[in-house]
Enzyme design. Structure first.
Site, PDB file in Angstrom:
ATOM      1  N   THR A 232      18.217 -15.395  59.956  1.00  0.00           N
ATOM      2  CA  THR A 232      17.373 -14.448  59.236  1.00  0.00           C
ATOM      3  C   THR A 232      16.089 -15.172  58.867  1.00  0.00           C
ATOM      4  OG1 THR A 232      17.121 -13.139  57.211  1.00  0.00           O
ATOM      5  CG2 THR A 232      18.699 -14.955  57.121  1.00  0.00           C
ATOM      6  N   VAL A 233      14.964 -14.653  59.328  1.00  0.00           N
ATOM      7  CA  VAL A 233      13.657 -15.274  59.110  1.00  0.00           C
ATOM      8  C   VAL A 233      12.776 -14.225  58.432  1.00  0.00           C
ATOM      9  CG1 VAL A 233      11.712 -16.451  60.229  1.00  0.00           C
ATOM     10  CG2 VAL A 233      13.997 -16.611  61.224  1.00  0.00           C
ATOM     11  N   HIS A 234      12.756 -14.259  57.095  1.00  0.00           N
ATOM     12  CA  HIS A 234      12.081 -13.155  56.398  1.00  0.00           C
ATOM     13  C   HIS A 234      11.045 -13.588  55.375  1.00  0.00           C
ATOM     14  CE1 HIS A 234      15.331 -14.329  53.679  1.00  0.00           C
ATOM     15  NE2 HIS A 234      14.608 -13.817  52.709  1.00  0.00           N
ATOM     16  N   ARG A 235      10.938 -14.886  55.062  1.00  0.00           N
ATOM     17  CA  ARG A 235       9.942 -15.320  54.095  1.00  0.00           C
ATOM     18  C   ARG A 235       8.538 -15.093  54.652  1.00  0.00           C
ATOM     19  NH1 ARG A 235      12.685 -15.656  49.347  1.00  0.00           N
ATOM     20  NH2 ARG A 235      14.400 -17.132  49.459  1.00  0.00           N
TER      21      ARG A 235
END
Length: 225
Positions: A204-207
């Site tokens: 999960t890459v959400h920053r």
């Protein structure tokens, strides 16, 4: 003695953290009020989690929605305060590092209600991240700080926080252990995506620091490749 607690949540990761703790609180006979700020309101990021994780319907849904950080946090603060004045809990529990976390902790602090912070002591040491500001502020006004690692405990110690600090492990792991049994029966995602166990990565890459920077996102994707 704590007889009534208010759990304040608003975003998807907080629902996952809430699930095992809410279950434990209710089984122990503690009266729990769930206050949902409405920070995440899309069904796939919100209601789905309450249904799948068997979390009771929120007692209050403030419906705050999206907005700039100051606007969103301010709306939450105003509405959470009203609920706390009505419910008068003995303890407010906040989770993680979102604007819902900060607003809940500030509202409780102003009303002199003790605060418990689940996932205290986490630090990225990057104050450009709004989450980092939220973490620091919440930790410094919390009365009970639940840390998932020794590193988190040491982070707090360096900031002068030693009282009320507890090393308890990762509540997300508790959720994983409980709900993996359910997902192994119900989930068909591997078949749907044509994947075999242990032959894929899930990330999960959400920053915003990662997703809004072309070179950084490109490097992450290349590393995963």
């Amino acid at each position: 003695m704590v007889r009534k607690v208010a759990s304040i949540v608003g975003a998807r990761p907080q629902f996952i953290k809430l699930a095992p703790l809410s279950k434990a609180l209710r089984e122990s006979g503690i009266d729990e009020i769930i206050i949902h700020t409405g920070q995440h309101y899309d069904e796939g990021m919100n209601k789905l989690f309450f249904d799948e994780l068997e979390i009771p319907e929120p007692d209050y849904n403030l419906g705050v929605g999206s907005g700039n950080h100051g606007e969103q946090t301010g709306k939450m603060l105003m509405q959470i305060e009203k609920v706390l004045l009505i419910e008068k809990p003995n303890l407010v529990i906040v989770y993680g590092d979102t604007n819902s976390t900060l607003a809940g902790a500030l509202a409780a602090s102003k009303l002199h209600i003790p605060i418990a912070h689940v996932e205290a002591g986490l630090r990225s040491f990057n104050r450009k991240m709004p989450e980092e500001i939220n973490r620091i502020l919440v930790d410094h006004i919390s009365d009970i700080l639940f840390c998932r690692t020794q590193t988190a405990v040491e982070n707090l110690k360096r900031e002068g926080i030693a009282n009320g600090v507890y090393l308890v492990g990762d509540i997300m792991f508790d959720s994983l252990m409980h709900f993996s049994k359910i997902s192994s029966i119900k989930s068909k995602i591997l078949e749907k995506l044509n994947l075999k166990p242990k032959e894929y990565y899930l990330a999960t890459v959400h920053r915003a620091e990662n997703t809004d920077d072309y070179e950084r996102l490109k490097n992450i994707l290349m590393a995963l490749s």
